[in-house]
Design a protein around this motif. Structure first.
Motif, PDB file in Angstrom:
ATOM      1  N   TYR A 106       0.738  -1.105   0.140  1.00 30.35           N
ATOM      2  CA  TYR A 106      -0.068  -0.005  -0.037  1.00 30.35           C
ATOM      3  C   TYR A 106       0.860   1.378   0.056  1.00 30.35           C
ATOM      4  O   TYR A 106       0.660   2.214  -0.728  1.00 30.35           O
ATOM      5  CB  TYR A 106      -0.941   0.001   1.177  1.00 30.35           C
ATOM      6  N   PHE A 126       2.235   1.594  -3.301  1.00 32.43           N
ATOM      7  CA  PHE A 126       1.287   2.128  -4.214  1.00 32.43           C
ATOM      8  C   PHE A 126       0.838   3.660  -4.085  1.00 32.43           C
ATOM      9  O   PHE A 126       1.177   4.482  -4.890  1.00 32.43           O
ATOM     10  CB  PHE A 126       0.083   1.471  -4.091  1.00 32.43           C
ATOM     11  N   LEU A 127       0.928   4.107  -2.940  1.00 32.55           N
ATOM     12  CA  LEU A 127       0.677   5.450  -2.852  1.00 32.55           C
ATOM     13  C   LEU A 127       1.998   6.489  -3.218  1.00 32.55           C
ATOM     14  O   LEU A 127       1.726   7.254  -3.763  1.00 32.55           O
ATOM     15  CB  LEU A 127       0.534   5.712  -1.110  1.00 32.55           C
ATOM     16  N   ARG A 142       4.096   5.637  -5.555  1.00 31.22           N
ATOM     17  CA  ARG A 142       4.215   5.649  -6.895  1.00 31.22           C
ATOM     18  C   ARG A 142       2.979   6.172  -7.723  1.00 31.22           C
ATOM     19  O   ARG A 142       3.062   6.594  -9.035  1.00 31.22           O
ATOM     20  CB  ARG A 142       4.260   4.117  -7.437  1.00 31.22           C
ATOM     21  N   ASN A 143       1.774   6.417  -7.105  1.00 26.63           N
ATOM     22  CA  ASN A 143       0.663   7.126  -7.566  1.00 26.63           C
ATOM     23  C   ASN A 143       0.135   8.113  -6.979  1.00 26.63           C
ATOM     24  O   ASN A 143      -1.098   7.901  -6.424  1.00 26.63           O
ATOM     25  CB  ASN A 143      -0.475   5.794  -7.957  1.00 26.63           C
ATOM     26  N   ILE A 155      -1.095  11.126  -7.385  1.00 26.36           N
ATOM     27  CA  ILE A 155      -2.515  11.577  -7.697  1.00 26.36           C
ATOM     28  C   ILE A 155      -3.806  10.675  -7.603  1.00 26.36           C
ATOM     29  O   ILE A 155      -4.653  11.211  -7.196  1.00 26.36           O
ATOM     30  CB  ILE A 155      -2.454  12.208  -9.391  1.00 26.36           C
ATOM     31  N   LEU A 156      -3.628   9.580  -8.092  1.00 22.74           N
ATOM     32  CA  LEU A 156      -4.656   8.500  -7.959  1.00 22.74           C
ATOM     33  C   LEU A 156      -4.829   8.479  -6.537  1.00 22.74           C
ATOM     34  O   LEU A 156      -6.045   8.277  -5.842  1.00 22.74           O
ATOM     35  CB  LEU A 156      -4.138   7.177  -8.539  1.00 22.74           C
ATOM     36  N   SER A 157      -3.906   8.415  -5.651  1.00 22.30           N
ATOM     37  CA  SER A 157      -4.052   8.431  -4.021  1.00 22.30           C
ATOM     38  C   SER A 157      -4.993   9.675  -3.765  1.00 22.30           C
ATOM     39  O   SER A 157      -5.866   9.433  -2.664  1.00 22.30           O
ATOM     40  CB  SER A 157      -2.880   8.306  -3.305  1.00 22.30           C
ATOM     41  N   ILE A 195      -6.928  11.393  -5.417  1.00 22.49           N
ATOM     42  CA  ILE A 195      -8.433  11.335  -5.997  1.00 22.49           C
ATOM     43  C   ILE A 195      -9.065  10.263  -4.832  1.00 22.49           C
ATOM     44  O   ILE A 195     -10.407  10.651  -4.684  1.00 22.49           O
ATOM     45  CB  ILE A 195      -8.309  10.740  -7.180  1.00 22.49           C
ATOM     46  N   TRP A 196      -8.345   9.294  -4.712  1.00 19.97           N
ATOM     47  CA  TRP A 196      -9.415   8.145  -3.653  1.00 19.97           C
ATOM     48  C   TRP A 196      -9.589   8.745  -2.296  1.00 19.97           C
ATOM     49  O   TRP A 196     -10.666   8.533  -1.871  1.00 19.97           O
ATOM     50  CB  TRP A 196      -8.557   6.886  -3.632  1.00 19.97           C
TER      51      TRP A 196
END
Length: 143
Positions: free
Chosen positions: A4, A7-8, A10-11, A13-15, A17-18
């Motif tokens: 996790y 992931f946070l 590396r991403n 912007i996506l994190s 948004i979530w």
């Protein structure tokens, strides 16, 4: 757990948004839980009308109202309601008032205004008139 965090990292912007979506969901849920305006389903509407002398006000366009409406409902002018003009509705201040529009969105804003104007029991038909029709409940037509 490391996955996790990876992931946070590396991403970002996506994190973000979530996180924003999750915050909006929780905010909406909390607002609904503590709001004085209650969303009701078609069956609850029927119970309020039959057992507590509730009055249904339809906020759709006059033409739509004349074509098909919930039996016993009265038409409410949306423009007047948006201006907090609730003249003639004083007799319903302590009785259940159920607002109906096409989807339930317009009625929610007007319901808040009515509550602020002193109406004690204001409800909104969740899903609007479409929910009433989907439930297969009877409608009336004509002027």
């Amino acid at each position: 757990m490391e996955q996790y965090i990876d992931f946070l990292g590396r991403n970002p912007i996506l994190s973000i948004i979530w996180l924003v979506l999750a915050a909006m969901l929780v905010s909406s849920w909390l607002k609904g839980m503590f709001s004085k305006i209650r969303q009701i389903n078609p069956q609850q509407l029927t119970i309020l009308v039959n057992r507590q002398e509730g009055q249904v006000f339809d906020m759709r366009a006059q033409k739509e109202f004349n074509n098909s409406r919930i039996a016993g409902s009265e038409h409410m002018n949306v423009e007047k309601a948006k201006q907090n003009d609730f003249a003639g509705l004083e007799k319903f201040k302590t009785k259940p008032i159920i607002l109906v529009c096409n989807t339930g969105m317009t009625a929610s804003g007007i319901a808040s205004n009515m509550y602020k104007a002193g109406f004690e029991q204001v409800y909104v038909l969740s899903g609007g008139f479409g929910a009433w029709q989907t439930a297969g409940l009877p409608t009336a037509s004509g002027k």
